[in-house]
Design a protein around this motif. Structure first.
Motif, PDB file in Angstrom:
ATOM      1  N   ASP A  13      23.535  -9.488  -2.338  1.00 52.39           N
ATOM      2  CA  ASP A  13      23.942  -8.840  -3.588  1.00 52.39           C
ATOM      3  C   ASP A  13      22.907  -7.847  -4.102  1.00 52.39           C
ATOM      4  N   ASN A  14      21.900  -7.543  -3.272  1.00 48.05           N
ATOM      5  CA  ASN A  14      20.860  -6.608  -3.709  1.00 48.05           C
ATOM      6  C   ASN A  14      20.342  -5.834  -2.499  1.00 48.05           C
ATOM      7  N   SER A  15      20.956  -4.687  -2.235  1.00 46.11           N
ATOM      8  CA  SER A  15      20.586  -3.907  -1.051  1.00 46.11           C
ATOM      9  C   SER A  15      19.206  -3.277  -1.168  1.00 46.11           C
ATOM     10  N   ASP A  16      18.638  -3.248  -2.377  1.00 44.42           N
ATOM     11  CA  ASP A  16      17.313  -2.644  -2.582  1.00 44.42           C
ATOM     12  C   ASP A  16      16.182  -3.654  -2.465  1.00 44.42           C
ATOM     13  N   ASP A  17      16.496  -4.907  -2.142  1.00 41.97           N
ATOM     14  CA  ASP A  17      15.476  -5.949  -2.184  1.00 41.97           C
ATOM     15  C   ASP A  17      14.314  -5.673  -1.232  1.00 41.97           C
ATOM     16  N   LEU A  18      14.596  -5.325   0.021  1.00 35.40           N
ATOM     17  CA  LEU A  18      13.513  -5.059   0.959  1.00 35.40           C
ATOM     18  C   LEU A  18      12.741  -3.814   0.554  1.00 35.40           C
ATOM     19  N   THR A  19      13.436  -2.792   0.084  1.00 31.89           N
ATOM     20  CA  THR A  19      12.759  -1.560  -0.330  1.00 31.89           C
ATOM     21  C   THR A  19      11.738  -1.853  -1.420  1.00 31.89           C
ATOM     22  N   ARG A  20      12.128  -2.640  -2.417  1.00 34.21           N
ATOM     23  CA  ARG A  20      11.205  -2.973  -3.516  1.00 34.21           C
ATOM     24  C   ARG A  20      10.055  -3.837  -3.024  1.00 34.21           C
ATOM     25  N   TRP A  21      10.366  -4.823  -2.163  1.00 36.49           N
ATOM     26  CA  TRP A  21       9.307  -5.689  -1.634  1.00 36.49           C
ATOM     27  C   TRP A  21       8.320  -4.862  -0.816  1.00 36.49           C
ATOM     28  N   LEU A  22       8.850  -3.966   0.006  1.00 38.88           N
ATOM     29  CA  LEU A  22       8.011  -3.142   0.869  1.00 38.88           C
ATOM     30  C   LEU A  22       7.151  -2.191   0.048  1.00 38.88           C
ATOM     31  N   ASP A  23       7.692  -1.670  -1.028  1.00 34.69           N
ATOM     32  CA  ASP A  23       6.942  -0.780  -1.919  1.00 34.69           C
ATOM     33  C   ASP A  23       5.722  -1.512  -2.482  1.00 34.69           C
ATOM     34  N   HIS A  24       5.932  -2.764  -2.951  1.00 35.22           N
ATOM     35  CA  HIS A  24       4.809  -3.563  -3.473  1.00 35.22           C
ATOM     36  C   HIS A  24       3.814  -3.891  -2.361  1.00 35.22           C
ATOM     37  N   TYR A  25       4.328  -4.215  -1.184  1.00 38.06           N
ATOM     38  CA  TYR A  25       3.473  -4.594  -0.059  1.00 38.06           C
ATOM     39  C   TYR A  25       2.565  -3.435   0.346  1.00 38.06           C
ATOM     40  N   ILE A  26       3.133  -2.238   0.424  1.00 34.41           N
ATOM     41  CA  ILE A  26       2.346  -1.054   0.802  1.00 34.41           C
ATOM     42  C   ILE A  26       1.346  -0.712  -0.297  1.00 34.41           C
ATOM     43  N   SER A  27       1.774  -0.832  -1.553  1.00 38.09           N
ATOM     44  CA  SER A  27       0.879  -0.531  -2.677  1.00 38.09           C
ATOM     45  C   SER A  27      -0.319  -1.472  -2.713  1.00 38.09           C
ATOM     46  N   ALA A  28      -0.113  -2.692  -2.198  1.00 39.15           N
ATOM     47  CA  ALA A  28      -1.196  -3.684  -2.179  1.00 39.15           C
ATOM     48  C   ALA A  28      -2.090  -3.534  -0.953  1.00 39.15           C
ATOM     49  N   GLY A  29      -1.847  -2.501  -0.136  1.00 40.08           N
ATOM     50  CA  GLY A  29      -2.698  -2.249   1.022  1.00 40.08           C
ATOM     51  C   GLY A  29      -2.115  -2.668   2.352  1.00 40.08           C
ATOM     52  N   GLY A  30      -0.899  -3.196   2.346  1.00 39.47           N
ATOM     53  CA  GLY A  30      -0.268  -3.597   3.597  1.00 39.47           C
ATOM     54  C   GLY A  30       0.319  -2.408   4.348  1.00 39.47           C
ATOM     55  N   TRP A  31       0.376  -2.499   5.640  1.00 38.79           N
ATOM     56  CA  TRP A  31       0.930  -1.482   6.535  1.00 38.79           C
ATOM     57  C   TRP A  31       0.449  -0.062   6.162  1.00 38.79           C
ATOM     58  N   PRO A  32      -0.860   0.195   6.264  1.00 36.86           N
ATOM     59  CA  PRO A  32      -1.395   1.518   5.891  1.00 36.86           C
ATOM     60  C   PRO A  32      -0.841   2.659   6.732  1.00 36.86           C
ATOM     61  N   GLU A  33      -0.395   2.353   7.971  1.00 30.59           N
ATOM     62  CA  GLU A  33       0.136   3.400   8.849  1.00 30.59           C
ATOM     63  C   GLU A  33       1.394   4.061   8.283  1.00 30.59           C
ATOM     64  N   SER A  34       2.047   3.384   7.318  1.00 29.12           N
ATOM     65  CA  SER A  34       3.292   3.932   6.763  1.00 29.12           C
ATOM     66  C   SER A  34       3.073   5.268   6.069  1.00 29.12           C
ATOM     67  N   ALA A  35       1.846   5.516   5.585  1.00 25.20           N
ATOM     68  CA  ALA A  35       1.566   6.762   4.868  1.00 25.20           C
ATOM     69  C   ALA A  35       1.712   7.981   5.771  1.00 25.20           C
ATOM     70  N   GLU A  36       1.551   7.786   7.080  1.00 28.63           N
ATOM     71  CA  GLU A  36       1.640   8.902   8.016  1.00 28.63           C
ATOM     72  C   GLU A  36       3.057   9.461   8.120  1.00 28.63           C
TER      73      GLU A  36
END
Length: 483
Positions: free
Chosen positions: A85-108
């Motif tokens: 019931d929430n198609s944005d759930d992973l997007t929001r989780w991933l946004d927080h994860y990257i902001s906290a320093g996870g998966w730094p390669e995503s910035a490329e």
């Protein structure tokens, strides 16, 4: 010698301790089993849940145990939420994860988070966090979840419950049992009447083993689907610089997944489509209309996904066979598309002349005295087989859906006991629309259910994250409402 009453009582006590009880037993702790546990734990009421899983962690399974960042999801974050019931759930989780320093390669990649294709290992962390949150909520209701790290080797079912026997001889007793076994990758699944392919092959995801190959080794790959794409990524990360030859029956590569604009859901407006031919005609018509407007053909094709279960379920056996025999290869290559970075790698290897695709069916192999591997293939259009020699071999032939061919204890025992029967066209196992399994006589089980990939024969597409998430929610509600 006659045993004392105390000895008999002690033996009975030990036997009782050997059988652990719970409300719901789940076989498989990958995405399917974990998502079902999440939905059950969120339901008010007290219940005990046991998940039988051989891996040390829940939530990962075959697909999300990958540790290399190059092994990514084949769908972008906006398509891969585990919340129905929430198609944005992973997007929001991933946004927080990257902001906290996870998966730094995503910035490329310099694209919005919703358009990122996360590494499978990162997605596994996301699933695990949602499971941990559900456990905390379930605890407020008095519910509990426990991971039983062992292999289920046998199962018995009656009108009163389900009993599972583990490899160590211990047993679990539950009111309901759920087969959430996930997929059986052909590269990692022992098969009856094995050709020896896996014994001679390198695991498609084992970068460490590939690193032990000569960097200039000639590598042969059987199969041209997404597992092959992963294998090429693994070779690249292992430093391989030699030639790669890919052999598949039709010689079709997965298309690259793009981000097309929304398209009208034309199948929702036309319920008259029944046959494979009608569906193909309509899809081609819509794709041609899109391209005439300068819109990616993937836009109309993506709308078909939501209707596949309905179309497959209402089709006759003849129509299903026609689809599998004549359409399946093109469906797989057009629908199960490659993540962009992986597709770019393949395109580079082809342009460099290092990767070639052959339309040929695999027929057997021989390990030569030199340690090299010689495979026998029949190329399309040729009557006689050809022989190809390589320094290494990778089995990327996809998923084994026929449970009769899976040489593992539990599938074999379930078939032997007549508790299950093959699904339509031997795809997975047969079940009622509710997920309740059908036994060898076609009776609907009151206690044994399945979800996810085992139900491939029922819904055709029963492996994607969104499929599994929706099934988990529906099955959890069904189990909670039953007694």
């Amino acid at each position: 010698m006659k045993q004392s009453g105390a000895t008999l009582a002690s033996q009975r006590e030990q036997a009782n301790r050997a059988v652990r009880t719970a409300d719901i037993l789940i076989v498989g702790g990958g995405l399917s089993g974990s998502m079902l546990a999440v939905q059950l734990l969120r339901q008010p009421g007290k219940r005990q849940i046991l998940i039988v899983e051989t891996r040390s962690e829940l939530g990962r399974g075959e697909a999300y145990s990958a540790t290399e960042t190059g092994h990514t999801l084949n769908g972008n974050a906006a398509r891969m939420s585990v919340e129905p019931d929430n198609s944005d759930d992973l997007t929001r989780w991933l946004d927080h994860y990257i902001s906290a320093g996870g998966w730094p390669e995503s910035a490329e990649q310099q694209v919005p988070v919703a358009e990122l294709f996360p590494p499978r290992g990162v997605f596994g962390l996301y699933v695990q966090q949602r499971l941990a949150e559900a456990q905390a909520l379930g605890a407020t209701y008095g519910s509990s979840l426990e991971h039983v790290r062992e292999e289920a080797v046998d199962l018995q079912s009656s009108d009163f419950g389900v009993r599972i026997t583990l490899k160590d001889g211990k047993q679990l007793q539950g009111k309901f049992g759920v087969l959430a076994t996930g997929m059986f990758p052909a590269a990692r699944t022992p098969q009856r009447e094995s050709s020896g392919l896996n014994a001679a092959a390198v695991d498609p995801w084992d970068v460490r083993s590939m690193g032990q190959l000569d960097p200039l080794a000639k590598v042969l790959i059987i199969g041209a689907g997404l597992t092959m794409v992963d294998a090429v990524v693994s070779l690249q990360q292992a430093g391989h610089r030699g030639p790669i030859e890919v052999f598949s029956r039709h010689g079709l590569l997965p298309h690259v997944r793009r981000q097309p604009p929304a398209w009208v859901d034309f199948l929702a407006e036309d319920h008259g489509i029944r046959s494979t031919r009608q569906l193909l005609r309509k899809v081609r018509e819509q794709c041609q209309q899109a391209m005439a407007q300068g819109i990616d053909w993937q836009a109309p094709l993506d709308t078909v996904r939501a209707h596949i279960g309905r179309l497959w379920n209402q089709a006759s056996d003849v129509q299903r066979r026609q689809f599998v025999r004549h359409v399946r290869p093109w469906w797989e290559s057009h629908h199960h598309r490659s993540p962009p970075l992986s597709a770019e790698l393949l395109a580079r290897r082809v342009k460099e002349g290092r990767l070639s695709i052959h339309a040929a069916s695999y027929q057997g192999l021989e390990v030569l005295p030199t340690g090299q591997v010689q495979i026998r293939v029949r190329r399309r259009g040729e009557a006689e087989p050809s022989y190809v020699i390589g320094d290494a071999l990778i089995n990327s032939s996809g998923i084994e859906y026929d449970w009769r061919r899976v040489d593992r204890p539990l599938p074999k025992q379930l078939l032997t006991r007549g508790l299950i029967r093959p699904g339509p066209l031997a795809l997975g196992i047969a079940a009622h629309a509710s997920g309740a399994l059908l036994d060898a006589q076609g009776n609907v089980s009151k206690r044994l259910f399945a979800m996810g990939p085992p139900l491939r024969g029922m819904w055709w597409e029963s492996t994607a994250v969104t499929d599994v998430a929706s099934q988990a929610k529906a099955l959890a509600e069904r189990l909670v409402s039953q007694r």
